[in-house]
Design a protein around this motif. Structure first.
Motif, PDB file in Angstrom:
ATOM      1  N   LEU A   1     -20.523 -23.655 -55.608  1.00 21.96           N
ATOM      2  CA  LEU A   1     -19.273 -23.238 -54.975  1.00 21.96           C
ATOM      3  C   LEU A   1     -18.364 -22.441 -55.908  1.00 21.96           C
ATOM      4  CD1 LEU A   1     -18.333 -26.383 -52.843  1.00 21.96           C
ATOM      5  CD2 LEU A   1     -19.640 -24.354 -52.182  1.00 21.96           C
ATOM      6  N   VAL A   2     -18.689 -22.408 -57.196  1.00 21.49           N
ATOM      7  CA  VAL A   2     -17.908 -21.625 -58.165  1.00 21.49           C
ATOM      8  C   VAL A   2     -18.410 -20.186 -58.112  1.00 21.49           C
ATOM      9  CG1 VAL A   2     -17.263 -21.337 -60.585  1.00 21.49           C
ATOM     10  CG2 VAL A   2     -17.536 -23.642 -59.628  1.00 21.49           C
ATOM     11  N   LEU A   3     -17.537 -19.258 -57.744  1.00 24.78           N
ATOM     12  CA  LEU A   3     -17.943 -17.870 -57.533  1.00 24.78           C
ATOM     13  C   LEU A   3     -17.602 -16.932 -58.678  1.00 24.78           C
ATOM     14  CD1 LEU A   3     -16.773 -17.485 -53.825  1.00 24.78           C
ATOM     15  CD2 LEU A   3     -19.036 -18.134 -54.678  1.00 24.78           C
ATOM     16  N   ALA A   4     -16.473 -17.184 -59.368  1.00 28.92           N
ATOM     17  CA  ALA A   4     -16.013 -16.221 -60.367  1.00 28.92           C
ATOM     18  C   ALA A   4     -15.092 -16.888 -61.377  1.00 28.92           C
ATOM     19  CB  ALA A   4     -15.283 -15.066 -59.683  1.00 28.92           C
ATOM     20  N   ARG A   5     -14.919 -16.181 -62.487  1.00 28.05           N
ATOM     21  CA  ARG A   5     -14.016 -16.610 -63.556  1.00 28.05           C
ATOM     22  C   ARG A   5     -12.902 -15.579 -63.665  1.00 28.05           C
ATOM     23  NH1 ARG A   5     -14.607 -15.783 -69.764  1.00 28.05           N
ATOM     24  NH2 ARG A   5     -15.914 -14.094 -69.068  1.00 28.05           N
ATOM     25  N   GLY A   6     -11.676 -16.051 -63.799  1.00 34.20           N
ATOM     26  CA  GLY A   6     -10.538 -15.156 -63.948  1.00 34.20           C
ATOM     27  C   GLY A   6     -10.441 -14.626 -65.364  1.00 34.20           C
TER      28      GLY A   6
ATOM     29  N   ASP B   1     -10.807 -22.443 -68.189  1.00 30.42           N
ATOM     30  CA  ASP B   1     -10.894 -21.172 -67.467  1.00 30.42           C
ATOM     31  C   ASP B   1     -10.290 -21.283 -66.067  1.00 30.42           C
ATOM     32  OD1 ASP B   1     -12.172 -19.804 -69.488  1.00 30.42           O
ATOM     33  OD2 ASP B   1     -14.164 -19.910 -68.588  1.00 30.42           O
ATOM     34  N   VAL B   2      -9.700 -20.192 -65.614  1.00 31.34           N
ATOM     35  CA  VAL B   2      -9.271 -20.078 -64.229  1.00 31.34           C
ATOM     36  C   VAL B   2     -10.487 -19.610 -63.445  1.00 31.34           C
ATOM     37  CG1 VAL B   2      -7.783 -18.795 -62.634  1.00 31.34           C
ATOM     38  CG2 VAL B   2      -6.880 -19.581 -64.833  1.00 31.34           C
ATOM     39  N   VAL B   3     -10.790 -20.282 -62.327  1.00 28.67           N
ATOM     40  CA  VAL B   3     -11.978 -19.956 -61.547  1.00 28.67           C
ATOM     41  C   VAL B   3     -11.631 -19.749 -60.080  1.00 28.67           C
ATOM     42  CG1 VAL B   3     -13.617 -21.122 -63.070  1.00 28.67           C
ATOM     43  CG2 VAL B   3     -12.549 -22.410 -61.226  1.00 28.67           C
ATOM     44  N   VAL B   4     -12.449 -18.942 -59.414  1.00 27.25           N
ATOM     45  CA  VAL B   4     -12.371 -18.757 -57.971  1.00 27.25           C
ATOM     46  C   VAL B   4     -13.552 -19.508 -57.381  1.00 27.25           C
ATOM     47  CG1 VAL B   4     -12.457 -17.086 -56.073  1.00 27.25           C
ATOM     48  CG2 VAL B   4     -11.288 -16.487 -58.210  1.00 27.25           C
TER      49      VAL B   4
ATOM     50  N   VAL C   1       1.063 -21.824 -60.152  1.00 33.55           N
ATOM     51  CA  VAL C   1       2.330 -21.519 -60.834  1.00 33.55           C
ATOM     52  C   VAL C   1       2.440 -22.446 -62.041  1.00 33.55           C
ATOM     53  CG1 VAL C   1       4.842 -21.695 -60.586  1.00 33.55           C
ATOM     54  CG2 VAL C   1       3.475 -20.702 -58.745  1.00 33.55           C
ATOM     55  N   PRO C   2       2.793 -21.996 -63.219  1.00 35.81           N
ATOM     56  CA  PRO C   2       3.377 -20.711 -63.566  1.00 35.81           C
ATOM     57  C   PRO C   2       2.363 -19.657 -64.014  1.00 35.81           C
ATOM     58  CG  PRO C   2       3.596 -22.159 -65.421  1.00 35.81           C
ATOM     59  CD  PRO C   2       2.914 -22.951 -64.318  1.00 35.81           C
ATOM     60  N   THR C   3       1.090 -20.010 -64.163  1.00 39.50           N
ATOM     61  CA  THR C   3       0.104 -19.041 -64.644  1.00 39.50           C
ATOM     62  C   THR C   3      -0.058 -17.883 -63.667  1.00 39.50           C
ATOM     63  OG1 THR C   3      -1.070 -20.847 -65.740  1.00 39.50           O
ATOM     64  CG2 THR C   3      -2.266 -18.775 -65.476  1.00 39.50           C
ATOM     65  N   LEU C   4      -0.211 -18.202 -62.403  1.00 36.30           N
ATOM     66  CA  LEU C   4      -0.360 -17.198 -61.348  1.00 36.30           C
ATOM     67  C   LEU C   4       0.651 -17.502 -60.255  1.00 36.30           C
ATOM     68  CD1 LEU C   4      -4.253 -17.311 -61.044  1.00 36.30           C
ATOM     69  CD2 LEU C   4      -2.906 -15.545 -62.186  1.00 36.30           C
ATOM     70  N   ARG C   5       1.304 -16.456 -59.778  1.00 32.38           N
ATOM     71  CA  ARG C   5       2.268 -16.605 -58.699  1.00 32.38           C
ATOM     72  C   ARG C   5       1.741 -15.933 -57.438  1.00 32.38           C
ATOM     73  NH1 ARG C   5       7.394 -14.505 -62.059  1.00 32.38           N
ATOM     74  NH2 ARG C   5       7.405 -16.114 -63.649  1.00 32.38           N
ATOM     75  N   HIS C   6       2.299 -16.329 -56.315  1.00 32.54           N
ATOM     76  CA  HIS C   6       1.981 -15.693 -55.042  1.00 32.54           C
ATOM     77  C   HIS C   6       2.237 -14.186 -55.175  1.00 32.54           C
ATOM     78  CE1 HIS C   6       1.540 -15.466 -50.674  1.00 32.54           C
ATOM     79  NE2 HIS C   6       2.547 -14.600 -50.705  1.00 32.54           N
ATOM     80  N   GLY C   7       1.241 -13.378 -54.834  1.00 32.96           N
ATOM     81  CA  GLY C   7       1.380 -11.925 -54.922  1.00 32.96           C
ATOM     82  C   GLY C   7       0.800 -11.314 -56.183  1.00 32.96           C
ATOM     83  N   ASP C   8       0.469 -12.137 -57.189  1.00 32.82           N
ATOM     84  CA  ASP C   8      -0.188 -11.615 -58.391  1.00 32.82           C
ATOM     85  C   ASP C   8      -1.582 -11.118 -58.036  1.00 32.82           C
ATOM     86  OD1 ASP C   8       1.962 -12.314 -59.964  1.00 32.82           O
ATOM     87  OD2 ASP C   8       0.960 -13.966 -60.994  1.00 32.82           O
ATOM     88  N   TRP C   9      -2.096 -10.221 -58.861  1.00 28.83           N
ATOM     89  CA  TRP C   9      -3.470  -9.745 -58.721  1.00 28.83           C
ATOM     90  C   TRP C   9      -4.277 -10.307 -59.874  1.00 28.83           C
ATOM     91  CZ3 TRP C   9      -5.566  -7.143 -54.696  1.00 28.83           C
ATOM     92  CH2 TRP C   9      -4.679  -6.692 -53.727  1.00 28.83           C
ATOM     93  N   LEU C  10      -5.459 -10.817 -59.579  1.00 25.67           N
ATOM     94  CA  LEU C  10      -6.323 -11.477 -60.556  1.00 25.67           C
ATOM     95  C   LEU C  10      -7.591 -10.652 -60.739  1.00 25.67           C
ATOM     96  CD1 LEU C  10      -6.841 -14.109 -62.207  1.00 25.67           C
ATOM     97  CD2 LEU C  10      -7.831 -15.077 -60.129  1.00 25.67           C
ATOM     98  N   LEU C  11      -7.892 -10.299 -61.988  1.00 25.06           N
ATOM     99  CA  LEU C  11      -9.160  -9.637 -62.302  1.00 25.06           C
ATOM    100  C   LEU C  11     -10.194 -10.733 -62.504  1.00 25.06           C
ATOM    101  CD1 LEU C  11     -10.908  -7.155 -63.047  1.00 25.06           C
ATOM    102  CD2 LEU C  11     -10.158  -7.505 -65.418  1.00 25.06           C
ATOM    103  N   ILE C  12     -11.258 -10.690 -61.692  1.00 26.08           N
ATOM    104  CA  ILE C  12     -12.288 -11.728 -61.778  1.00 26.08           C
ATOM    105  C   ILE C  12     -13.631 -11.134 -62.165  1.00 26.08           C
ATOM    106  CG2 ILE C  12     -11.165 -13.294 -60.161  1.00 26.08           C
ATOM    107  CD1 ILE C  12     -13.181 -12.319 -58.022  1.00 26.08           C
ATOM    108  N   GLN C  13     -14.449 -11.985 -62.757  1.00 26.79           N
ATOM    109  CA  GLN C  13     -15.834 -11.657 -63.080  1.00 26.79           C
ATOM    110  C   GLN C  13     -16.700 -12.620 -62.289  1.00 26.79           C
ATOM    111  OE1 GLN C  13     -17.003 -12.765 -67.036  1.00 26.79           O
ATOM    112  NE2 GLN C  13     -18.940 -11.677 -66.915  1.00 26.79           N
ATOM    113  N   TYR C  14     -17.512 -12.070 -61.375  1.00 25.41           N
ATOM    114  CA  TYR C  14     -18.380 -12.915 -60.568  1.00 25.41           C
ATOM    115  C   TYR C  14     -19.448 -13.564 -61.433  1.00 25.41           C
ATOM    116  CZ  TYR C  14     -16.441 -11.422 -56.132  1.00 25.41           C
ATOM    117  OH  TYR C  14     -15.603 -11.206 -55.085  1.00 25.41           O
ATOM    118  N   VAL C  15     -19.799 -14.788 -61.079  1.00 28.62           N
ATOM    119  CA  VAL C  15     -20.897 -15.502 -61.724  1.00 28.62           C
ATOM    120  C   VAL C  15     -22.158 -15.106 -60.975  1.00 28.62           C
ATOM    121  CG1 VAL C  15     -21.800 -17.771 -62.302  1.00 28.62           C
ATOM    122  CG2 VAL C  15     -19.339 -17.387 -62.294  1.00 28.62           C
TER     123      VAL C  15
END
Length: 145
Positions: free
Chosen positions: A99-104, A50-53, A22-36
């Motif tokens: 351990l870094v899987l994706a970029r938002g 970058d936002v990362v998963v 928060v405030p970039t992403l809130r609970h319940g938002d959907w994130l489009l990710i690109q896997y590495v």
């Protein structure tokens, strides 16, 4: 782990849970990710801000969303945009590339309840889809010292 990554589609929508971004992403938002594609590709794909998963370093069955603040020896220093949520590199240190899987890439914010006014619907339409950009991030304020 490489074989697992190669089998995935390169893009996916995932739901965000929790308040750490928060405030970039809130609970319940959907994130489009690109896997590495591989741990070696993380250095080429992920940039500061970058936002990362990633897999939580201390509980690797848990996926978390954080902001890649800076590159350090051993991996990425990641922080949540919410300064009150401390489950980030302040707690577990740098995160290795594997351990870094994706970029938002962007987020979709679903409507909160039924909108009963034209102004309410218009406000949601204007704010529901956003591209995640590094220059609008909080990473400069959050940079670890």
């Amino acid at each position: 782990m490489r074989e697992q990554r190669a089998a995935r589609l390169p893009y996916q929508l995932v739901e965000v849970t929790g308040p750490s971004m928060v405030p970039t992403l809130r609970h319940g938002d959907w994130l489009l990710i690109q896997y590495v594609k591989s741990p070696e590709a993380v250095r080429d794909v992920v940039r500061e801000g970058d936002v990362v998963v990633l897999r939580h370093p201390l509980q690797q069955d848990l996926l978390i969303v954080k902001r890649a603040v800076e590159r350090r020896e051993g991996g990425w220093w990641v922080l949540g945009d919410n300064t009150f949520a401390e489950s980030d590199s302040r707690q577990f240190g740098t995160v290795p590339d594997e351990l870094v899987l994706a970029r938002g890439l962007g987020r979709f914010r679903p409507p909160m309840g039924v909108q009963r006014s034209v102004a309410g619907v218009a406000g949601w339409v204007v704010s529901c889809v956003r591209v995640l950009r590094t220059d609008r991030s909080f990473s400069r304020r959050l940079r670890a010292r």
